[in-house]
Design an enzyme around this catalytic site. Sequence first.
Site, PDB file in Angstrom:
ATOM      1  N   SER A   1       0.830  -1.198   0.000  1.00 17.22           N
ATOM      2  CA  SER A   1       0.000   0.000   0.000  1.00 17.22           C
ATOM      3  C   SER A   1       0.872   1.258   0.000  1.00 17.22           C
ATOM      4  CB  SER A   1      -0.957  -0.066   1.195  1.00 17.22           C
ATOM      5  OG  SER A   1      -1.975   0.886   1.102  1.00 17.22           O
TER       6      SER A   1
ATOM      7  N   ASP B   1      -5.910  -3.993  -1.588  1.00 13.36           N
ATOM      8  CA  ASP B   1      -4.898  -3.517  -0.653  1.00 13.36           C
ATOM      9  C   ASP B   1      -3.925  -4.606  -0.183  1.00 13.36           C
ATOM     10  OD1 ASP B   1      -3.557  -2.124   1.327  1.00 13.36           O
ATOM     11  OD2 ASP B   1      -5.253  -2.038   2.695  1.00 13.36           O
TER      12      ASP B   1
END
Length: 279
Positions: free
Chosen positions: A44, A163
């Site tokens: 991320s 993610d």
Amino acid sequence: MDPLGRTAALVVEGGAMRGIFAAGVLDVFHECGFQPFDFAIGSSAGACNLASHLAGQHGRNRRCYLTQMRRDEFVDARRFLRGGHWLDLDYLWDAFDREDPLDTVAAAGARTRLVVAATDIATGDATYLEPAAATMSEMLRASSAVPVLYRRFVEVEGARYTDGGLSAPVPVEEAYRRGARRIVVIRSRPEGFPGPSRLECLAAAAVFRNQPGLARAFLRYRRVYASASRFIADPPADCQVVHVAPVKLRTTRLTRDAEILEADYLQGRAAGERAIRAW
């Protein structure tokens, strides 16, 4: 390079706006010419921070947090209530490209190899992507696509991802599996942070009950986070870990206050100086 010839790795945790701490650490690394790493893994925001750092774009991460990422066009709870993205990565990536583009050629060609963690929607497992210049932007977007807050998944080379912080929040164990025996871990949470709450994970799994792989990833999230934390606190006998963690961040995942962000960036810079001495 490590004086004993051991493989060295840099691992950076995600955390959305909390990544401002890692931006400070990495800017100090750049200024000091501290780059002993054979490869770097991030998830991320951590992967995005690493990409700018490995490209040699000193200060870009800080600029991104303090400029594009503070705008209403990126963060908007009201838009989310109307059915849109809370975190509009599509706007953000376009703004980066227009105003402060990542040098993907330099990042992909860096001596330190970049590995980007993302979560495979079909299985819920961590996938470790190794971007070329042409694929780097979409791989970073895939790793940054926070479920719920960003309402779509990102397709890369025929697979859909979300993610990376969900399945590989602190990918230090993957660094060890890849042969690293000296590892610097940059966190976005204080030492001792227990990980996401059980209630948060159960609620998210329920939201994605029609995506069984993703639901399983949420149910495993606490266990995965705890495992990484144990590894950092008590690494194997043949491995040394330099743990770079904030004492306390005022920045949260969605903070946009420039004064708070700047203070946590400076905390990161101080931690970066200590990390170099520890190495």
